[in-house]
Design a protein around this motif. Structure first.
Motif, PDB file in Angstrom:
ATOM      1  N   GLU A 129       0.841  -1.202   0.000  1.00  0.00           N
ATOM      2  CA  GLU A 129       0.000   0.000   0.000  1.00  0.00           C
ATOM      3  C   GLU A 129       0.876   1.251   0.000  1.00  0.00           C
ATOM      4  OE1 GLU A 129      -3.400   2.182   2.787  1.00  0.00           O
ATOM      5  OE2 GLU A 129      -2.721   0.151   3.280  1.00  0.00           O
ATOM      6  N   ALA A 130       1.943   1.217   0.789  1.00  0.00           N
ATOM      7  CA  ALA A 130       2.862   2.361   0.837  1.00  0.00           C
ATOM      8  C   ALA A 130       3.506   2.598  -0.525  1.00  0.00           C
ATOM      9  CB  ALA A 130       3.933   2.122   1.896  1.00  0.00           C
ATOM     10  N   ILE A 131       3.933   1.523  -1.164  1.00  0.00           N
ATOM     11  CA  ILE A 131       4.556   1.649  -2.487  1.00  0.00           C
ATOM     12  C   ILE A 131       3.569   2.227  -3.491  1.00  0.00           C
ATOM     13  CG2 ILE A 131       5.530   0.344  -4.416  1.00  0.00           C
ATOM     14  CD1 ILE A 131       6.715  -1.589  -2.342  1.00  0.00           C
ATOM     15  N   SER A 132       2.319   1.797  -3.411  1.00  0.00           N
ATOM     16  CA  SER A 132       1.305   2.297  -4.338  1.00  0.00           C
ATOM     17  C   SER A 132       1.042   3.784  -4.149  1.00  0.00           C
ATOM     18  CB  SER A 132      -0.006   1.516  -4.163  1.00  0.00           C
ATOM     19  OG  SER A 132      -0.639   1.845  -2.935  1.00  0.00           O
ATOM     20  N   CYS A 133       1.413   4.313  -2.985  1.00  0.00           N
ATOM     21  CA  CYS A 133       1.269   5.747  -2.714  1.00  0.00           C
ATOM     22  C   CYS A 133       2.512   6.538  -3.116  1.00  0.00           C
ATOM     23  CB  CYS A 133       0.992   5.982  -1.231  1.00  0.00           C
ATOM     24  SG  CYS A 133      -0.598   5.366  -0.657  1.00  0.00           S
ATOM     25  N   GLY A 134       3.479   5.847  -3.691  1.00  0.00           N
ATOM     26  CA  GLY A 134       4.690   6.522  -4.131  1.00  0.00           C
ATOM     27  C   GLY A 134       5.794   6.561  -3.098  1.00  0.00           C
ATOM     28  N   LEU A 135       5.667   5.777  -2.044  1.00  0.00           N
ATOM     29  CA  LEU A 135       6.716   5.699  -1.023  1.00  0.00           C
ATOM     30  C   LEU A 135       7.696   4.594  -1.423  1.00  0.00           C
ATOM     31  CD1 LEU A 135       4.439   6.102   2.102  1.00  0.00           C
ATOM     32  CD2 LEU A 135       6.280   7.666   1.452  1.00  0.00           C
ATOM     33  N   PHE A 136       8.803   4.993  -1.993  1.00  0.00           N
ATOM     34  CA  PHE A 136       9.759   4.012  -2.509  1.00  0.00           C
ATOM     35  C   PHE A 136      10.993   3.862  -1.623  1.00  0.00           C
ATOM     36  CE2 PHE A 136       7.749   5.721  -6.505  1.00  0.00           C
ATOM     37  CZ  PHE A 136       6.880   4.654  -6.659  1.00  0.00           C
ATOM     38  N   ASP A 137      11.124   4.728  -0.604  1.00  0.00           N
ATOM     39  CA  ASP A 137      12.194   4.568   0.382  1.00  0.00           C
ATOM     40  C   ASP A 137      11.626   3.775   1.548  1.00  0.00           C
ATOM     41  OD1 ASP A 137      14.759   6.226  -0.252  1.00  0.00           O
ATOM     42  OD2 ASP A 137      13.105   7.542  -0.837  1.00  0.00           O
ATOM     43  N   LEU A 138      12.080   2.523   1.698  1.00  0.00           N
ATOM     44  CA  LEU A 138      11.575   1.636   2.748  1.00  0.00           C
ATOM     45  C   LEU A 138      12.693   1.277   3.715  1.00  0.00           C
ATOM     46  CD1 LEU A 138       9.418  -0.851   0.623  1.00  0.00           C
ATOM     47  CD2 LEU A 138       8.717   1.334   1.632  1.00  0.00           C
ATOM     48  N   ALA A 139      12.357   1.194   4.989  1.00  0.00           N
ATOM     49  CA  ALA A 139      13.384   0.926   6.000  1.00  0.00           C
ATOM     50  C   ALA A 139      12.953  -0.153   6.968  1.00  0.00           C
ATOM     51  CB  ALA A 139      13.706   2.201   6.780  1.00  0.00           C
ATOM     52  N   GLU A 140      13.936  -0.945   7.356  1.00  0.00           N
ATOM     53  CA  GLU A 140      13.793  -1.922   8.438  1.00  0.00           C
ATOM     54  C   GLU A 140      14.936  -1.682   9.415  1.00  0.00           C
ATOM     55  OE1 GLU A 140      11.639  -4.643   9.074  1.00  0.00           O
ATOM     56  OE2 GLU A 140      10.310  -3.786   7.558  1.00  0.00           O
ATOM     57  N   ASN A 141      14.728  -2.086  10.665  1.00  0.00           N
ATOM     58  CA  ASN A 141      15.796  -1.884  11.659  1.00  0.00           C
ATOM     59  C   ASN A 141      16.538  -3.174  11.989  1.00  0.00           C
ATOM     60  OD1 ASN A 141      13.693  -3.055  13.182  1.00  0.00           O
ATOM     61  ND2 ASN A 141      14.475  -2.122  15.062  1.00  0.00           N
ATOM     62  N   ARG A 142      16.067  -4.308  11.430  1.00  0.00           N
ATOM     63  CA  ARG A 142      16.732  -5.573  11.696  1.00  0.00           C
ATOM     64  C   ARG A 142      16.968  -6.322  10.391  1.00  0.00           C
ATOM     65  NH1 ARG A 142      13.377  -8.894  13.698  1.00  0.00           N
ATOM     66  NH2 ARG A 142      14.831 -10.320  14.687  1.00  0.00           N
ATOM     67  N   LYS A 143      18.051  -7.069  10.368  1.00  0.00           N
ATOM     68  CA  LYS A 143      18.386  -7.867   9.189  1.00  0.00           C
ATOM     69  C   LYS A 143      17.251  -8.795   8.804  1.00  0.00           C
ATOM     70  CE  LYS A 143      20.024 -11.915   9.400  1.00  0.00           C
ATOM     71  NZ  LYS A 143      20.806 -13.156   9.675  1.00  0.00           N
ATOM     72  N   GLU A 144      16.685  -9.474   9.791  1.00  0.00           N
ATOM     73  CA  GLU A 144      15.661 -10.473   9.511  1.00  0.00           C
ATOM     74  C   GLU A 144      14.435  -9.848   8.844  1.00  0.00           C
ATOM     75  OE1 GLU A 144      18.428 -11.841  12.589  1.00  0.00           O
ATOM     76  OE2 GLU A 144      17.202 -10.025  12.394  1.00  0.00           O
ATOM     77  N   GLY A 145      13.992  -8.710   9.378  1.00  0.00           N
ATOM     78  CA  GLY A 145      12.835  -8.047   8.801  1.00  0.00           C
ATOM     79  C   GLY A 145      13.088  -7.564   7.387  1.00  0.00           C
ATOM     80  N   LEU A 146      14.282  -7.059   7.151  1.00  0.00           N
ATOM     81  CA  LEU A 146      14.648  -6.581   5.824  1.00  0.00           C
ATOM     82  C   LEU A 146      14.589  -7.702   4.800  1.00  0.00           C
ATOM     83  CD1 LEU A 146      16.291  -3.993   4.356  1.00  0.00           C
ATOM     84  CD2 LEU A 146      18.022  -5.773   4.306  1.00  0.00           C
ATOM     85  N   LEU A 147      15.227  -8.819   5.114  1.00  0.00           N
ATOM     86  CA  LEU A 147      15.281  -9.929   4.155  1.00  0.00           C
ATOM     87  C   LEU A 147      13.905 -10.542   3.931  1.00  0.00           C
ATOM     88  CD1 LEU A 147      18.639 -11.617   5.228  1.00  0.00           C
ATOM     89  CD2 LEU A 147      18.228  -9.992   3.369  1.00  0.00           C
ATOM     90  N   GLU A 148      13.089 -10.588   4.979  1.00  0.00           N
ATOM     91  CA  GLU A 148      11.725 -11.105   4.826  1.00  0.00           C
ATOM     92  C   GLU A 148      10.911 -10.235   3.874  1.00  0.00           C
ATOM     93  OE1 GLU A 148      10.058 -11.338   8.699  1.00  0.00           O
ATOM     94  OE2 GLU A 148      11.367 -12.988   9.356  1.00  0.00           O
ATOM     95  N   LYS A 149      11.026  -8.913   4.033  1.00  0.00           N
ATOM     96  CA  LYS A 149      10.289  -8.008   3.152  1.00  0.00           C
ATOM     97  C   LYS A 149      10.791  -8.137   1.716  1.00  0.00           C
ATOM     98  CE  LYS A 149       7.670  -5.596   6.164  1.00  0.00           C
ATOM     99  NZ  LYS A 149       8.207  -5.888   7.491  1.00  0.00           N
ATOM    100  N   GLN A 150      12.079  -8.257   1.549  1.00  0.00           N
ATOM    101  CA  GLN A 150      12.638  -8.330   0.201  1.00  0.00           C
ATOM    102  C   GLN A 150      12.252  -9.615  -0.527  1.00  0.00           C
ATOM    103  OE1 GLN A 150      16.870  -7.593   0.564  1.00  0.00           O
ATOM    104  NE2 GLN A 150      16.578  -5.387   0.414  1.00  0.00           N
ATOM    105  N   GLN A 151      11.952 -10.654   0.213  1.00  0.00           N
ATOM    106  CA  GLN A 151      11.484 -11.892  -0.426  1.00  0.00           C
ATOM    107  C   GLN A 151      10.128 -11.704  -1.092  1.00  0.00           C
ATOM    108  OE1 GLN A 151      11.535 -14.961   2.564  1.00  0.00           O
ATOM    109  NE2 GLN A 151      13.755 -15.221   2.485  1.00  0.00           N
TER     110      GLN A 151
END
Length: 230
Positions: free
Chosen positions: A44-66
């Motif tokens: 939903e965030a991406i569809s609003c034009g938010l293309f800068d995404l952040a995670e604070n942990r390695k695990e969360g980042l890799l999960e989102k990128q999958q």
């Protein structure tokens, strides 16, 4: 509230802060901090034009990128990173906001396969023991020590203000970070242009923008916190 509705409010606050401080709103990038939301909310965030995404942990980042394969997305890692986890993420992020020790710089430089990782030096301006980061009087020596790291580019400084209702205290922290940034930027170092300021979160981004933030890291006020405590 939808992300679109939240973003409208955030953008209006940023617009007013820029107007007050004589800045252009185009100079402020909004980073959506997605650590407490699921994939649907990220989409939903991406569809609003938010293309800068952040995670604070390695695990969360890799999960989102999958799940997220949108080439428009710029990935930010904003939390403390253990040296043993560097190899897992260094080639999966565009910006790292928490470079705070040379041992970590050593590992990043060793593990980065090609190119340069855009890094913010994390500073503990408030002096709180609970916060990470280098002190103001350590900054120049730290910058000097980074000169030999071919895979690291210091693009700016980052800090977290105290979680306080004292706006003057928060403003002072952000102003001091800006002064530190200006000092390093004026040295005109190729490896450390230091043009950026990563400061301001959901509760204090208005003040951060007024004091010169170029990146604000907004989670709850923008995408929510549906997974917090789960």
């Amino acid at each position: 509230m939808t992300v679109k509705e939240n973003l409208k409010k955030v953008n209006e606050i940023i617009r007013m802060a820029c107007e007050k401080s004589g800045r252009s709103q185009e100079d402020v990038s909004v980073i959506a901090v997605t650590k407490y939301v699921g994939i649907e909310r990220v989409q939903e965030a991406i569809s609003c034009g938010l293309f800068d995404l952040a995670e604070n942990r390695k695990e969360g980042l890799l999960e989102k990128q999958q799940e997220i394969h949108d080439e428009r997305v710029t990935w930010h890692l904003i939390g403390t990173l253990q040296t043993r986890k560097v190899k897992d993420v260094v080639d999966h992020i565009d910006y790292f906001h928490a470079l705070d020790r040379l041992k970590l710089a050593d590992e990043i430089n060793k593990r980065k396969k090609s190119g340069k990782l855009k890094c913010f030096i994390e500073m503990n301006i408030s002096g709180e023991e609970s916060k990470h980061g280098i002190k103001e009087n350590e900054l120049d020596d730290f910058i000097d020590a980074l000169s030999g790291y071919e895979h690291i580019q210091t693009v700016g400084l980052m800090t977290m203000a105290p979680n306080s209702d004292d706006s003057d205290l928060i403003r002072d922290v952000f102003r001091r970070l800006r002064n530190c940034r200006n000092r390093i930027r004026d040295r005109k170092l190729d490896y450390a242009p230091c043009n950026e300021l990563s400061m301001g979160m959901s509760h204090d981004y208005r003040i951060a923008v007024e004091e010169g933030a170029t990146f604000v890291r907004i989670g709850t006020a923008l995408v929510g916190n549906e997974l917090k405590g789960s």
